[in-house]
Design an enzyme around this catalytic site. Structure first.
Site, PDB file in Angstrom:
ATOM      1  N   CYS A   2       0.837  -1.194   0.000  1.00 60.02           N
ATOM      2  CA  CYS A   2       0.000   0.000   0.000  1.00 60.02           C
ATOM      3  C   CYS A   2       0.883   1.261   0.000  1.00 60.02           C
ATOM      4  CB  CYS A   2      -0.949   0.107   1.194  1.00 60.02           C
ATOM      5  SG  CYS A   2      -2.059  -1.285   1.342  1.00 60.02           S
ATOM      6  N   ARG A  27       3.945  -0.187  -4.770  1.00 60.98           N
ATOM      7  CA  ARG A  27       3.690  -0.745  -3.439  1.00 60.98           C
ATOM      8  C   ARG A  27       2.394  -1.552  -3.367  1.00 60.98           C
ATOM      9  NH1 ARG A  27       6.881   1.909   0.352  1.00 60.98           N
ATOM     10  NH2 ARG A  27       5.514   1.160   1.997  1.00 60.98           N
ATOM     11  N   TRP A  73      -2.540  -2.823  -1.628  1.00 62.68           N
ATOM     12  CA  TRP A  73      -2.194  -4.231  -1.783  1.00 62.68           C
ATOM     13  C   TRP A  73      -3.046  -4.933  -0.737  1.00 62.68           C
ATOM     14  CZ3 TRP A  73      -0.074  -8.267   1.116  1.00 62.68           C
ATOM     15  CH2 TRP A  73       0.371  -9.372   0.375  1.00 62.68           C
ATOM     16  N   ASN A  99      -1.785   1.951   5.626  1.00 60.11           N
ATOM     17  CA  ASN A  99      -0.868   0.930   5.105  1.00 60.11           C
ATOM     18  C   ASN A  99      -0.416   0.117   6.305  1.00 60.11           C
ATOM     19  OD1 ASN A  99       1.254  -0.546   3.989  1.00 60.11           O
ATOM     20  ND2 ASN A  99       2.689   1.181   4.126  1.00 60.11           N
ATOM     21  N   GLY A 100      -0.699  -1.183   6.294  1.00 60.17           N
ATOM     22  CA  GLY A 100      -0.300  -2.030   7.417  1.00 60.17           C
ATOM     23  C   GLY A 100      -1.418  -2.992   7.756  1.00 60.17           C
ATOM     24  N   GLU A 487      18.146 -16.758  -8.097  1.00 58.81           N
ATOM     25  CA  GLU A 487      17.682 -15.416  -8.435  1.00 58.81           C
ATOM     26  C   GLU A 487      17.123 -15.380  -9.863  1.00 58.81           C
ATOM     27  OE1 GLU A 487      16.887 -12.881  -6.929  1.00 58.81           O
ATOM     28  OE2 GLU A 487      17.014 -11.228  -8.348  1.00 58.81           O
ATOM     29  N   LYS A 491      13.271 -14.378 -10.711  1.00 57.56           N
ATOM     30  CA  LYS A 491      12.958 -13.278 -11.629  1.00 57.56           C
ATOM     31  C   LYS A 491      11.984 -13.734 -12.694  1.00 57.56           C
ATOM     32  CE  LYS A 491      14.061 -10.781  -9.984  1.00 57.56           C
ATOM     33  NZ  LYS A 491      14.584 -10.199  -8.782  1.00 57.56           N
ATOM     34  N   GLU A 494       8.371 -14.508 -11.134  1.00 56.97           N
ATOM     35  CA  GLU A 494       7.577 -13.388 -10.610  1.00 56.97           C
ATOM     36  C   GLU A 494       7.063 -12.448 -11.695  1.00 56.97           C
ATOM     37  OE1 GLU A 494       9.389 -10.578  -7.865  1.00 56.97           O
ATOM     38  OE2 GLU A 494      11.317 -10.816  -8.828  1.00 56.97           O
ATOM     39  N   HIS A 510      19.598 -35.621  -7.899  1.00 59.89           N
ATOM     40  CA  HIS A 510      18.839 -36.115  -6.750  1.00 59.89           C
ATOM     41  C   HIS A 510      17.336 -35.862  -6.898  1.00 59.89           C
ATOM     42  CE1 HIS A 510      22.521 -37.071  -4.660  1.00 59.89           C
ATOM     43  NE2 HIS A 510      22.977 -35.859  -4.965  1.00 59.89           N
ATOM     44  N   LYS A 609       6.158  -4.074  -4.006  1.00 56.35           N
ATOM     45  CA  LYS A 609       7.594  -3.857  -3.868  1.00 56.35           C
ATOM     46  C   LYS A 609       8.045  -3.957  -2.419  1.00 56.35           C
ATOM     47  CE  LYS A 609      11.553  -2.483  -5.575  1.00 56.35           C
ATOM     48  NZ  LYS A 609      12.242  -3.528  -6.339  1.00 56.35           N
TER      49      LYS A 609
HETATM   50  O1  M6R Z   1      12.891  -4.729   0.180  1.00 58.83           O
HETATM   51  P1  M6R Z   1      13.463  -6.079   0.423  1.00 58.83           P
HETATM   52  O2  M6R Z   1      14.761  -6.285  -0.272  1.00 58.83           O
HETATM   53  O3  M6R Z   1      13.546  -6.431   1.862  1.00 58.83           O
HETATM   54  O4  M6R Z   1      12.427  -7.074  -0.242  1.00 58.83           O
HETATM   55  C1  M6R Z   1      12.574  -8.457  -0.137  1.00 58.83           C
HETATM   56  C2  M6R Z   1      11.739  -9.162  -1.161  1.00 58.83           C
HETATM   57  O5  M6R Z   1      10.380  -8.872  -0.971  1.00 58.83           O
HETATM   58  C3  M6R Z   1      12.133  -8.786  -2.594  1.00 58.83           C
HETATM   59  O6  M6R Z   1      13.478  -9.028  -2.824  1.00 58.83           O
HETATM   60  C4  M6R Z   1      11.289  -9.601  -3.596  1.00 58.83           C
HETATM   61  O7  M6R Z   1      11.619 -10.933  -3.538  1.00 58.83           O
HETATM   62  C5  M6R Z   1      11.471  -9.036  -5.010  1.00 58.83           C
HETATM   63  N1  M6R Z   1      10.193  -8.883  -5.637  1.00 58.83           N
HETATM   64  C6  M6R Z   1      12.249  -9.914  -5.896  1.00 58.83           C
HETATM   65  O8  M6R Z   1      12.380  -9.407  -7.170  1.00 58.83           O
END
Ligand code: M6R
Length: 614
Positions: A2, A27, A73, A99-100, A487, A491, A494, A510, A609
């Protein structure tokens, strides 16, 4: 999770609110809404994005020099028009955005229902609006005091903004567990509120970061900040260094693409001025201040989530190799709940782009209670993690707007590399000659990243076209490149919604090898460093089962070229620095596949984010 904005001042609020929400849309983008006060109170809100809100308000009365806006969100209640913020109190006099999460909203709601309150939404936020009004009426106090008393009853996290129909010169904001920044406008009595500084920087560079448990009130043009215990605070004014171009797309189709291409600079900025090649010293204040502590450390624990956790894994390899100090890397969400053993001679490093991730913050709090020293590696200046840690080093990646983390990851790895070398130096684990070699190579990295960006674009496009419609991807890497495989897979899933798994290459036999057939693309990070021959054997095993190999190789490697289906070349570098180069083509691969699949690259579904809820 949010985004919130608020304005009070001589101008019309609407344009700032909409522009601010667009900047904060990363956000959350389940719904959007605004409230404007101009004699009467006008509330416009809708399921969907800020652009839907703009369509909704077209031709409507959007005047008002006090206002607030929200991009959601969803946590409590599905994303629909009714659950969209702002929410109103029982009488409709108070209007709130949040937000929260109010964790005890159910019990508060029960009491309020018994007292005759009626609710229209499923949200925890509406309960808070009703609670504040209930207190105001029953205790006969003003809105500020009612907010303060209500927040003393609330369990959970919040950043809230409140306006009151009957107080046409009042704007209230409060925070605990969710971020909030106040901008001091150029005109007298002009203030901006936002979840981060990006909506504000266009209007003023003077900001106050609200601290935990603080309430701010602008009334009759004056800003007052108090704690929820009613102690008055003097607002500390920071000067923002962020530039406006840094938060705009600058000609790129997406923020993610812009951020991928910014990496030569963001990596350079994250190392700039932090070491001296000439006299082989570090200029990192945190290392100097904690020299004795570092010398006596028994263990380092790294906590983070998502991409930041992957950076932490690279950090583990780096610190163990160079500083010979045991490192544990933990998902912050697991660490905080599993009663971990934390000692006072541990260093707990939290890695976070946003500096606001709820699980990472909670993990740090737990570590603090147990007497550990806390170190933050964060990107957002003024965020919560740098403020609760004892020491830290910012990643100078600049604002990262795309939800998928790219430049933040490589900046984190850069800072962790310096930390590993710095700790190694303090603990006498690295020779001057080796330090010189590492510094020399580190200085080459921004240029090498640029080379990867310049050379791999066509190849990555061709591979993306071929595999854009597959259902699954496998990513394999060994040593430093195992986290790179994780990673790469994260990527892809997501932003393109293709299922992808990252594995240590040797683990393939395995289990995952059972998945391999002619339809399975396997991305293998296979530089001529580390475990080259072993990874080469893994590639042969994939080919023997007709899998499609996309190999990231060191330039000029003819051996892998002869058996892989596709190769992407990266310049040679130190084994420990390969992640900084090998990550780049994987980011581009996910990006292009997602674009070809018509996915919303910068705002992938269900994500946000900054994950400020558990
Ligand atoms: O702001 P942060 O680095 O703590 O966020 C952690 C994760 O939420 C963040 O890295 C998330 O996995 C990303 N969307 C990955 O691209």
């Amino acid at each position: 999770m949010c985004g919130i904005v608020g304005y009070i001042g001589p101008d019309q609020a609407y344009d700032f609110l909409i522009k601010g929400l667009q900047r904060l849309e990363y956000r959350g983008y389940d719904s959007a809404g605004v409230a404007l006060l101009d004699g009467g109170l006008k509330v416009y809100k809708t399921k969907g994005k800020v652009s839907d809100l703009v369509s909704l308000t077209e031709g409507k009365d959007t005047t008002g020099s006090i206002g607030m806006g929200h991009t959601r969100w969803a946590t409590h209640g599905e994303p629909n028009d009714i659950n969209a913020h702002p929410h109103l109190s029982q009488s409709g006099d108070l209007c709130i955005i949040h937000n929260g999460i109010i964790e005890n909203y159910a019990s508060l709601k029960e009491v309020l229902l018994e007292r005759g309150h009626e609710f229209v939404s499923d949200t925890d936020t509406e309960v808070l609006a009703h609670l504040i009004e209930d207190i105001r009426e029953n205790e006969e106090v003003d809105v500020f005091e009612a907010v303060r008393l209500a927040l003393n009853e609330v369990v959970g996290a919040y950043a809230i903004v409140i306006i009151s129909k009957n107080d046409p010169d009042l704007l209230i904001g409060a925070r605990k567990g969710s971020p909030m920044v106040i901008g001091h406008g150029k005109h007298e009595g002009e203030y901006y509120i936002a979840s981060d500084a990006t909506p504000i920087v266009e209007y003023t560079r003077e900001v106050t970061y609200m601290e935990e448990g603080e309430i701010a009130m602008v009334k009759d043009g004056q800003l007052t900040i108090k704690t929820i215990q009613n102690i008055e605070k003097t607002p500390y004014i920071h000067k923002l260094e962020m530039t406006l171009d840094a938060i705009e797309k600058g000609g790129y189709d997406h923020f993610m693409l812009k951020e991928i291409y910014e990496q030569p600079k963001s990596i350079y900025d994250s190392m700039r001025g932090r070491f001296s090649q000439e006299d082989l010293t570090f200029a990192m204040q945190s290392l100097r201040e904690y020299e004795t502590k570092i010398r006596n450390l028994k263990r380092i624990i790294i906590v983070g989530c998502g991409t930041s956790w992957h950076a932490g894994l690279v950090g583990e390899y780096l610190i163990e190799e160079f500083a010979r100090l045991p490192v544990e890397v933990e998902y912050a969400s697991e660490f905080r709940y599993r009663n971990p053993i934390i000692n006072s001679d541990d260093l707990v490093i939290a890695i976070s782009q946003s500096g606001e991730t709820a699980d990472t913050l909670a993990a740090l709090e737990l570590a603090k209670e147990n007497g550990a020293t806390l170190y933050g590696v964060c990107n957002v200046v003024g965020s919560s993690i740098p403020r609760i840690t004892h020491a830290g080093a910012h990643t100078h990646a600049g604002p990262e707007i795309g939800v998928a983390s790219t430049k933040a990851f490589t900046a984190q790895v850069t800072v962790l590399t310096l930390l590993a070398l710095g700790i190694a130096e303090i603990r006498g684990q690295i020779t001057k000659a080796r330090l010189r070699e590492m510094f020399t190579e580190l200085e080459q990295i921004p240029g090498k990243v640029q080379k990867v960006l310049d050379s791999c674009a066509d190849k990555v496009l061709e591979i993306s076209e071929k595999y854009m419609n597959v259902q699954n991807f496998l990513y394999l890497g060994r040593g430093y490149n195992f986290p790179v495989a994780l990673e790469g897979a994260l990527k892809l899933k997501e932003i393109s919604y293709i299922h992808a798994e990252g594995y240590p290459a040797a683990e393939m036999k395995h289990g995952p090898i059972a998945l391999i057939d002619e339809n399975m693309p396997v991305v293998v990070i296979a530089p001529k460093r580390g475990y080259y021959e072993k990874v080469f054997s893994n590639i042969q095993e994939i080919k023997a089962r007709k899998g499609q190999v996309i190999a990231v190789i060191t330039e000029g490697d003819e051996k892998i070229k002869s058996i892989a289906d596709h190769t992407i070349e990266i310049p040679d570098t130190e084994d420990a620095l390969v992640p900084l180069l090998a990550t780049i083509p994987l980011q581009l691969l996910s990006y292009h596949i997602a674009v070809m699949r018509n996915c919303n690259v910068d705002q992938p579904r269900n994500l946000a984010k900054s994950v400020t809820v558990e």
